[in-house]
Design an enzyme around this catalytic site. Structure first.
Site: not given
Ligand code: CP3
Length: 340
Positions: A23, A27, A36, A72, A149
């Site tokens: 990640r 943010r 964003r 994602d 999910y």
């Molecule tokens: O690593 C990176 O920089 C690449 C981008 C990436 C994102 N999600 C961007 C994201 C990767 C590799 C993921 C994987 C992901 N997404 C997982 C597996 C890894 C982990 O963290 O367990 C999971 C379970 C998800 C599902 C997901 N996406 C959730 C549960 C959420 C909401 C929680 C949160 O952190 O806000 C997201 C949103 C998400 N995916 C964001 C980002 C940058 C935040 C969204 C925003 O900008 O508001």
């Protein structure tokens, strides 16, 4: 190219440990928040020029040894026909969860070029803008974690619908996992064709099952993906809360095991043997500590992992509240620790 990461994936000796952060585009970075503020999350994921820009932000600011395409894991079930929303504060929501065999008719194996082509285009544009500075990772969720999910309808502490289905109708759930596995194979092959130089499979909820049930339920579709991708680019499997699964993970046909912080690397190494490269495993909350504590814990982790090939990372994604200077202290500490 800085190929420390790819060489480490292959288990080769390197002058220092490579480092990147799960990640790493997100943010905690003001440059990400600025983008964003103008674009919702899903639109950002689907705009290849913005994807390339956001993917490069941590490469420029943190100087990490690998880039990971901004996307994602939940884009795959969306492409399969499950409506997906990201609601501020609630995280991801699938308003029509898939909870029974009859619900499977709402899902299909899609044409990945038509539905996820924006990810492939994002990879191509990112590769171009990276100019081979560092390698670019692609990724996908595992069938089990994506099913978690889609079945639950969003995130959960205990995933009762998913686990209930797994006991009530394991063959029906296996059909869902197979549909996801088949889509994921096409999707990951497409990512490699578009320029992904390594692939990571995210299994955030792998730890919900016992070892025996993980082997029965989650492993077969995962194994299918790993075998379909074998020999193309290095394959990394990330899981969380899976210390009890290490005997099974040691046998997975992947190059790298990315682990959480609950066990020290030396203990993981003892259990999985010398064949696997390890990735991880600093507790992401450590990055909330003062920089001198971050440095000390990071050096301790590196020294603990000296018994084999190791790619430094966190044990889970970086927290949005992390000060950017703390992320930088982590990366700089790893880079200063040479191995001669
Ligand atoms: O690593 C990176 O920089 C690449 C981008 C990436 C994102 N999600 C961007 C994201 C990767 C590799 C993921 C994987 C992901 N997404 C997982 C597996 C890894 C982990 O963290 O367990 C999971 C379970 C998800 C599902 C997901 N996406 C959730 C549960 C959420 C909401 C929680 C949160 O952190 O806000 C997201 C949103 C998400 N995916 C964001 C980002 C940058 C935040 C969204 C925003 O900008 O508001």
């Amino acid at each position: 190219m800085n190929d420390l990461f790819l060489r480490s994936c292959r288990g080769e000796a390197v002058p220092r440990r490579p480092v990147w952060l799960m990640r790493q585009a997100g943010r905690y970075m003001p440059e990400y928040r600025a983008i964003r503020a103008k674009t919702d999350f899903l639109s950002l994921c689907k705009t290849p020029d913005l994807v390339a820009e956001v993917t490069l932000q941590p490469v420029d600011f943190l100087d990490v040894d690998a880039a990971i395409i901004f996307a994602d894991i939940l884009l795959v079930p969306e492409a399969m026909g499950a409506e997906l929303r990201f609601q501020a504060g609630d995280g991801p929501v699938f308003p029509q969860p898939v909870r029974r065999r009859q619900d499977l008719k709402h899902l299909h194996v899609p044409d990945v070029e038509a539905t996820l082509g924006y990810v492939f285009e994002g990879l191509r544009r990112t590769r171009k803008r990276l100019e081979n500075r560092v390698p670019l990772l692609g990724f996908a969720g595992t069938p089990w974690t994506l099913a978690a999910y889609v079945v639950e309808g969003g995130t959960s502490k205990s995933f009762p619908h998913l686990l209930g289905w797994s006991h009530r109708d394991p063959a029906g759930l296996a059909e869902l996992l197979d549909l996801i596995a088949e889509t994921t194979i096409h999707y990951l092959r497409g990512q490699v064709a578009a320029g992904a130089q390594a692939l990571q499979l995210f299994d955030t909820w792998g730890g919900l099952l016992s070892l025996e049930r993980w082997r029965q339920i989650a492993l077969p579709p995962l194994q299918r993906i790993a075998e379909a991708l074998a020999g193309q680019v290095p394959l990394i499997y990330y899981s969380n809360g899976t210390g009890h699964l290490l005997p099974a993970l040691a046998e997975l046909p992947v190059d790298v095991l990315s682990v959480d912080w609950r066990l020290p690397l030396s203990e993981v190494r003892r259990q999985v043997g010398s064949d696997k490269v390890l990735q991880g495993n600093l507790d992401p909350t450590t990055l909330l500590a003062p920089p001198e504590v971050i440095r000390q814990r990071t050096l301790q982790m590196i020294d603990d992992g000296l018994g084999g090939a190791h790619i430094v990372n966190l044990g889970h994604g970086i927290l949005p509240m992390t000060p950017v200077e703390h992320a930088k202290a982590f990366v700089e500490t790893v880079k200063a620790r040479t191995l001669d």
